[in-house]
Motif scaffolding. Structure first.
Motif, PDB file in Angstrom:
ATOM      1  N   UNK A 485      -6.626   8.549  -5.593  1.00 52.20           N
ATOM      2  CA  UNK A 485      -6.502   8.066  -4.228  1.00 52.20           C
ATOM      3  C   UNK A 485      -7.012   6.604  -4.271  1.00 52.20           C
ATOM      4  N   UNK A 486      -6.381   6.172  -2.973  1.00 57.12           N
ATOM      5  CA  UNK A 486      -6.549   4.542  -2.433  1.00 57.12           C
ATOM      6  C   UNK A 486      -7.058   4.623  -1.176  1.00 57.12           C
ATOM      7  N   UNK A 487      -8.087   4.029  -0.812  1.00 57.64           N
ATOM      8  CA  UNK A 487      -8.437   3.872   0.529  1.00 57.64           C
ATOM      9  C   UNK A 487      -7.276   3.062   1.350  1.00 57.64           C
ATOM     10  N   UNK A 498      -2.633   1.368   3.518  1.00 51.70           N
ATOM     11  CA  UNK A 498      -2.211   2.191   2.660  1.00 51.70           C
ATOM     12  C   UNK A 498      -1.797   3.503   3.536  1.00 51.70           C
ATOM     13  N   UNK A 499      -0.885   4.118   3.495  1.00 49.04           N
ATOM     14  CA  UNK A 499      -0.715   5.295   4.358  1.00 49.04           C
ATOM     15  C   UNK A 499      -0.213   6.626   3.396  1.00 49.04           C
ATOM     16  N   UNK A 500      -0.664   7.592   3.806  1.00 48.27           N
ATOM     17  CA  UNK A 500      -0.338   8.706   3.146  1.00 48.27           C
ATOM     18  C   UNK A 500       1.041   9.351   3.495  1.00 48.27           C
ATOM     19  N   UNK A 501       1.738   9.763   2.573  1.00 48.16           N
ATOM     20  CA  UNK A 501       2.982  10.199   2.679  1.00 48.16           C
ATOM     21  C   UNK A 501       3.483  11.296   2.135  1.00 48.16           C
ATOM     22  N   UNK A 502       4.790  11.771   1.814  1.00 49.65           N
ATOM     23  CA  UNK A 502       5.094  12.802   0.824  1.00 49.65           C
ATOM     24  C   UNK A 502       6.792  12.336   0.654  1.00 49.65           C
ATOM     25  N   UNK A 503       7.044  12.133  -0.707  1.00 54.58           N
ATOM     26  CA  UNK A 503       8.104  11.817  -1.200  1.00 54.58           C
ATOM     27  C   UNK A 503       8.721  12.784  -2.189  1.00 54.58           C
TER      28      UNK A 503
END
Ligand code: NAG
Ligand code: NAG
Ligand code: NAG
Ligand code: NAG
Ligand code: NAG
Ligand code: NAG
Ligand code: NAG
Ligand code: ZN
Length: 597
Positions: A485-487, A498-503
């Motif tokens: 993880x990365x804050x 930093x944003x959460x996404x899906x790739x």
């Protein structure tokens, strides 16, 4: 990519001037008993269709006074997946001393990956060894690996001593050596040029006696009638501080050699300052054409850049690679004896080079913020979409030469570790400390000849954070693998969020081993590769993308030229899964906020 770290213990800066001065005629005999090795390299270059160019090597040892059955010299059996010179019965090492012929027997220590040459009787006086290093026979199926093997290029030769010069053991107790390396060009035409990581004179003495063997091992040697240098060293003393060496005609190199040399030279000077390097040792880049490879390999004050004219390379990819390989000149972690090779330090050596290949060109104003964000995002997605993301560092190390995805993993996992640590250090120190502090401290330890392995690193990080437990946890979290993880505020000092996404996961759609066997196997039903028309049994005529290029750049297609039933055809497809996996990306902090308000 980096040669085994223990081969890269650099010559200490304080004594580097004497290296450049070549043989030191006036050197005082400080330690008259210091053992010496004189290495003479005699290229035999007038190759014909049936006879390759070869490199004759002679080694003269001051009296080693060894008993019978003692190890005189040793050489790796292989470095990664690249075989070293075997010097077996077919092409043996000849040895003589004051009593005449000295028979040697070969002991193969598979467990240590070493061939040792043992004495058949006690040695008498000085010992001389004679051998012939043969260029490796390669074809399109030769797998990509460490760029250490001797290759014939354009009627010349290029290779690293680590694969062809057997030397006394460097395992403890360490011995200092006086080593000189000379070219003998009596068997070459007068138009033959030569250079090595150690210098550009006919003879060079390695100044740091304590690390002389390691320095020689991690050096590249190049010789040939069409070997060229840019910039020409005669132009000015400044020009001799950097050199890019290539074979053949500059127009045949598929990128702008001059632009590249100017870029790397400027970056290198900035990097010297960043890493507190007052050393004036020249830095050299050697180019090697290949049948399919494109990539780099770090050596002593130098690196090898391998290119393949048919792989599409963009200027930024090239600069990226150069910044990466140049970084290997400084931050380095030694391996811990007894570990699976690379399990404990590849994440550091490749991760820190990946970190600085992004951050330093940006910091020095050579990359725009838009480019920087784009490149950072490419590297972040490369971790989260890697199919081996759940492997531990130890599993990765075991698979690295069989599994291309595992080979890439430490680069991006290491980057994430350093991003997390940078944030942690900034927080715990109120913005006063970052990773640069322990990175420089580890480097200082190496420069002073002290240990610079994992346990030293963890102590340094523990001291910087003020909590050794946290330093250990950070390492263990990373080494175990999985989704790190990365804050969201981790990169706020760069004004990034930093944003959460899906790739889409990287999915070649067939066995990666097919890239070596040149015949497609294991096509994944329903994959985009299958959708593009790829079938088991198709012959790979040519690949136009490297595995690492499609892994690191989610926008990039895999492009190949295949053949089925004697008909050749092109395919280009997006080597990604149809489902998405969780991933992290960064966005410009300021811009994002503006859009929200
Ligand atoms: C020579 O040394 C090797 C190990 O280096 C050992 O296995 C072997 O038994 C020795 N041979 C003799 C004749 O002492
Ligand atoms: C000697 O080494 C060469 C190159 O590795 C190999 O092809 C050959 O089979 C070896 N010969 C013997 C007798 O082991
Ligand atoms: C170079 O090699 C040749 C034979 O290969 C030898 O006669 C000559 O003495 C050597 N020169 C030096 C300087 O070692
Ligand atoms: C080097 O010299 C040899 C013989 O003098 C000649 O055949 C060859 O073409 C020359 N090579 C170059 C690149 O000038
Ligand atoms: C890795 O592990 C996570 C959690 O256990 C799982 O959801 C994911 O599918 C795994 N990824 C791969 C590539 O195996
Ligand atoms: C160090 O960190 C650990 C784990 O976060 C914590 O439990 C411990 O109290 C900390 N120790 C000190 C001295 O702050
Ligand atoms: C990439 O592959 C896709 C099919 O997966 C194709 O539609 C597209 O044209 C390709 N792009 C390039 C630039 O070749
Ligand atoms: Zn590297």
């Amino acid at each position: 990519m980096l040669l085994k770290a223990s081969l890269l213990l650099f010559i200490s800066p304080a004594v580097s001037d004497s290296i450049r001065a070549g043989i030191q005629q006036t050197q005082q005999p400080l330690m008259p008993s210091l053992p010496s090795i004189q290495v003479v390299l005699t290229p035999v270059l007038d190759a014909t269709a049936s006879l390759p160019a070869v490199l004759k090597i002679s080694l003269s040892f001051s009296p080693p006074n060894l008993p019978a059955n003692a190890s005189l010299v040793e050489l790796y059996i292989a470095i990664g997946n690249v075989p070293c010179q075997a010097y077996n019965e077919t092409n043996p090492i000849l040895a003589v001393d004051d009593d005449g012929i000295l028979d040697l027997t070969i002991a193969v220590g598979e467990e240590h990956n070493l061939r040792r040459w043992l004495t058949s009787r006690p040695t008498v006086g000085a010992v001389k060894l004679f051998m012939t290093a043969l260029p490796r026979e390669i074809d399109i199926t030769t797998p990509i690996g460490p760029r250490v093997d001797l290759r014939e290029i354009d009627g010349g030769l290029l290779g690293s001593a680590s694969s062809m010069v057997p030397l006394p053991a460097t395992t403890p107790p360490h011995h200092s050596y006086k080593i000189t390396v000379c070219w003998n060009l009596s068997k070459s035409h007068s138009n033959t040029s030569y250079a090595s990581s150690l210098g550009e004179d006919l003879c060079t003495e390695i100044a740091d006696k304590a690390q002389a063997i390691q320095a020689l091992q991690s050096s590249i040697f190049a010789v040939g009638p069409t070997l060229h240098r840019y910039p020409p060293s005669s132009q000015s003393p400044e020009m001799s501080q950097f050199g890019l060496f290539y074979f053949g005609d500059r127009v045949d190199v598929p990128f702008d050699v001059i632009k590249l040399a100017d870029y790397i030279q400027a970056l290198f000077i900035n990097m010297c300052g960043y890493f507190h390097d007052s050393d004036t040792r020249p830095y050299r880049v050697f180019l090697r054409p290949s049948l399919r490879g494109f990539g780099g390999q770090g050596f002593l004050s130098s690196f090898m850049l391998e290119y393949f004219p048919n792989v599409e390379v963009e200027q930024w990819e090239l600069e990226w690679l150069l910044a990466h390989e140049a970084t290997h000149n400084w931050p380095l972690m030694d391996s811990t004896p007894g570990q699976v090779t690379g399990a404990d330090n590849t994440w550091y050596n490749e991760g820190i080079a990946t970190y600085y290949q992004l951050f330093l060109p940006y910091q020095f104003g050579k990359t725009t913020k838009v480019e920087f964000v784009k490149q950072l995002n490419m590297n972040l997605q490369a971790y989260f979409t890697n199919p081996t993301i759940n492997m531990s560092n130890e599993e990765v190390a075991e698979q690295t030469w069989q599994n291309s995805a595992a080979q890439r993993l430490p680069y991006h996992r290491g980057l994430l570790y350093f991003l997390r640590l940078e944030y942690l250090l900034q927080q715990s120190s109120g913005g006063k400390l970052g990773i640069r502090s322990p990175v420089l401290q580890l480097l200082e330890r190496k420069r002073r000849g002290e240990a610079f392995d994992l346990s030293c690193w963890i102590s340094l990080v523990g001291a910087a954070i003020g909590n050794i437990t946290v330093a250990k946890e950070q390492y263990q979290d990373m080494a175990a693998g999985g989704c790190l993880s990365l804050p969201s505020t981790a990169l706020f000092h760069f004004d990034l969020r930093v944003i959460h996404t899906a790739q889409e996961r990287l999915e070649l759609g067939f066995d990666t081993a097919s890239l070596n066997s040149r015949v497609i196997s294991g096509t994944v039903p329903g994959s985009r590769a299958e959708g593009a028309g790829i079938r088991d049994g198709d012959a790979i005529v040519q690949t136009r993308s490297m595995y690492w290029q499609v892994a690191d750049n989610i926008a990039r297609n895999m492009s190949m030229w295949l053949m089925r039933d004697d008909v050749e055809f092109d395919v280009s497809y997006w080597p990604r899964s149809r489902e998405k996996v969780p991933s992290l990306q960064v966005v410009d902090g300021g811009l994002a906020d503006n859009h929200i308000s």
